[in-house]
Design an enzyme around this catalytic site. Structure first.
Site, PDB file in Angstrom:
ATOM      1  N   SER A 138      -9.317   2.648   1.526  1.00 28.24           N
ATOM      2  CA  SER A 138      -8.745   2.897   0.202  1.00 28.24           C
ATOM      3  C   SER A 138      -7.899   1.690  -0.171  1.00 28.24           C
ATOM      4  O   SER A 138      -7.528   0.884   0.689  1.00 28.24           O
ATOM      5  CB  SER A 138      -7.911   4.185   0.187  1.00 28.24           C
ATOM      6  OG  SER A 138      -6.942   4.185   1.220  1.00 28.24           O
ATOM      7  N   GLU A 163      -4.692  -0.003  -2.839  1.00 25.52           N
ATOM      8  CA  GLU A 163      -3.589   0.188  -3.785  1.00 25.52           C
ATOM      9  C   GLU A 163      -3.597  -0.941  -4.799  1.00 25.52           C
ATOM     10  O   GLU A 163      -3.710  -2.113  -4.447  1.00 25.52           O
ATOM     11  CB  GLU A 163      -2.240   0.218  -3.062  1.00 25.52           C
ATOM     12  CG  GLU A 163      -1.065   0.398  -4.032  1.00 25.52           C
ATOM     13  CD  GLU A 163       0.274   0.395  -3.341  1.00 25.52           C
ATOM     14  OE1 GLU A 163       0.590   1.423  -2.702  1.00 25.52           O
ATOM     15  OE2 GLU A 163       0.994  -0.624  -3.419  1.00 25.52           O
ATOM     16  N   GLY A 208      10.818   7.330  -4.877  1.00 28.20           N
ATOM     17  CA  GLY A 208      10.854   6.168  -5.748  1.00 28.20           C
ATOM     18  C   GLY A 208      12.073   5.296  -5.493  1.00 28.20           C
ATOM     19  O   GLY A 208      13.124   5.770  -5.050  1.00 28.20           O
ATOM     20  N   ASP A 209      11.912   4.004  -5.757  1.00 27.97           N
ATOM     21  CA  ASP A 209      13.017   3.057  -5.609  1.00 27.97           C
ATOM     22  C   ASP A 209      13.909   3.105  -6.837  1.00 27.97           C
ATOM     23  O   ASP A 209      13.426   3.276  -7.958  1.00 27.97           O
ATOM     24  CB  ASP A 209      12.483   1.636  -5.442  1.00 27.97           C
ATOM     25  CG  ASP A 209      11.698   1.466  -4.156  1.00 27.97           C
ATOM     26  OD1 ASP A 209      12.060   2.125  -3.161  1.00 27.97           O
ATOM     27  OD2 ASP A 209      10.721   0.697  -4.147  1.00 27.97           O
ATOM     28  N   PHE A 235       9.118  -9.709   1.519  1.00 29.09           N
ATOM     29  CA  PHE A 235       8.818  -8.302   1.274  1.00 29.09           C
ATOM     30  C   PHE A 235       9.123  -7.476   2.525  1.00 29.09           C
ATOM     31  O   PHE A 235       9.740  -6.404   2.453  1.00 29.09           O
ATOM     32  CB  PHE A 235       7.345  -8.180   0.869  1.00 29.09           C
ATOM     33  CG  PHE A 235       6.937  -6.835   0.352  1.00 29.09           C
ATOM     34  CD1 PHE A 235       7.870  -5.879  -0.023  1.00 29.09           C
ATOM     35  CD2 PHE A 235       5.586  -6.525   0.222  1.00 29.09           C
ATOM     36  CE1 PHE A 235       7.472  -4.640  -0.507  1.00 29.09           C
ATOM     37  CE2 PHE A 235       5.171  -5.287  -0.260  1.00 29.09           C
ATOM     38  CZ  PHE A 235       6.130  -4.343  -0.614  1.00 29.09           C
ATOM     39  N   HIS A 272      -5.792   1.814   4.638  1.00 28.35           N
ATOM     40  CA  HIS A 272      -5.350   1.734   3.246  1.00 28.35           C
ATOM     41  C   HIS A 272      -4.790   0.333   3.010  1.00 28.35           C
ATOM     42  O   HIS A 272      -3.812  -0.077   3.640  1.00 28.35           O
ATOM     43  CB  HIS A 272      -4.268   2.780   2.970  1.00 28.35           C
ATOM     44  CG  HIS A 272      -3.808   2.827   1.543  1.00 28.35           C
ATOM     45  ND1 HIS A 272      -4.575   3.359   0.542  1.00 28.35           N
ATOM     46  CD2 HIS A 272      -2.659   2.392   0.955  1.00 28.35           C
ATOM     47  CE1 HIS A 272      -3.918   3.269  -0.615  1.00 28.35           C
ATOM     48  NE2 HIS A 272      -2.761   2.678  -0.391  1.00 28.35           N
TER      49      HIS A 272
END
Length: 287
Positions: A6, A8, A99-100, A209, A258
């Site tokens: 999958s 993103e 969520g951020d 990151f 993913h």
């Protein structure tokens, strides 16, 4: 055996980014992913763009699209209204996240009339009976978590609230995932846990990151990319490292990978090809 895959994507914020997203979809869709997900920006800043991208990909590509949905800066009613609009358009896969917080705002603060955390959101979505709910998981301690075990315990709560599967934050060594998987098994978590893979398009960017989300950075990676940069072989190294990581995971019993594509599909495509995931060519009988 062909692994399940999958991808993103993130929603575009400009015309140029829109073209890049569609190029990414066209490049990777022939690999027949089980699903593709579309993210929210920090603080829910791309909520409308996410909805538009999900709708467009769903209608034009035939892919199973999983829309990210967060608790940030919205009431319960507003969040559930977004979910219902997805269901009405045929999108029933959701990635439910806390969520951020918006950049510069510090820690997450729940909306006064909103969901306080991801478990509350998951429970409300599960009660509708309309969605396949995926959630986030952290093989290394989330920056706000007290420990890795605390993350395991929180994942157990999310599964108990109604989550069907989890997708992990990226990591650089297969043993990191295997230790987490073992801890989840010990905690009684039976939902599938999909390892999140970050193909390294740019080591400096990936390193930054990783630091921001608590991902361990092995010294050997720093040394390998330093040497590859001198020899101008970063792309070869990135493909080899990602392929080896995926192969180690598959050898360890993982059935689904993913990929965080960052809307740059070439490296992800090359890794998938190296793993034997290629477009299926249908041969028609010739009279």
């Amino acid at each position: 055996m062909r692994p399940q895959i999958s991808f993103e994507f993130f929603p575009p914020k400009s015309l140029e980014a829109s073209f890049r997203l569609w190029d990414t979809v066209q490049t990777l869709s022939p690999l027949q992913p089980e699903f593709v997900s579309v993210t929210y920006g920090a603080g829910g800043t791309t909520r409308k763009l996410t909805h538009e991208a999900v709708d467009a990909i769903h209608k034009t590509s035939g892919l199973n699209v999983a829309a990210h949905l967060t608790c940030v800066d919205a009431t319960r009613a507003e969040t559930l209204e977004i979910a219902e609009s997805y269901a009405a358009s045929g999108v029933t896969d959701l990635v439910a996240l806390r969520g951020d917080p918006p950049k510069g705002s510090g820690q997450f603060t729940a909306h006064p009339e909103g969901f306080a955390n991801s478990c509350e959101l998951i429970e409300a979505l599960a009660q509708t009976g309309k969605f396949n709910i995926r959630v986030g998981a952290y093989p290394e301690a989330h920056p706000e978590a007290a420990s890795t075990q605390a993350d395991v315990d929180w994942l157990k709560r999310k599964v108990d609230a109604g989550a069907h599967s989890a997708i992990t934050q990226f990591f650089f060594e297969a043993d990191t995932f295997f230790r987490f998987r073992d801890a989840c098994d010990k905690a009684g978590i039976t939902a599938p846990i999909l390892p999140g893979i970050l193909p390294i398009e740019n080591w400096k960017g990936a390193r930054k990151f990783a630091q921001s989300c608590g991902t361990s950075i092995p010294q050997w990676l720093d040394e390998a990319f330093e040497k590859a940069e001198r020899d101008d072989r970063q792309d070869l190294l990135a493909t080899a490292i990602c392929t080896e990581l995926c192969s180690d995971l598959l050898d360890g019993g993982v059935e689904h990978l993913h990929f965080y594509t960052l809307n740059r599909p070439e490296l992800t495509r090359d890794v998938c090809h190296a793993l034997g995931v290629t477009p299926e060519v249908r041969l028609e009988n010739v009279a």
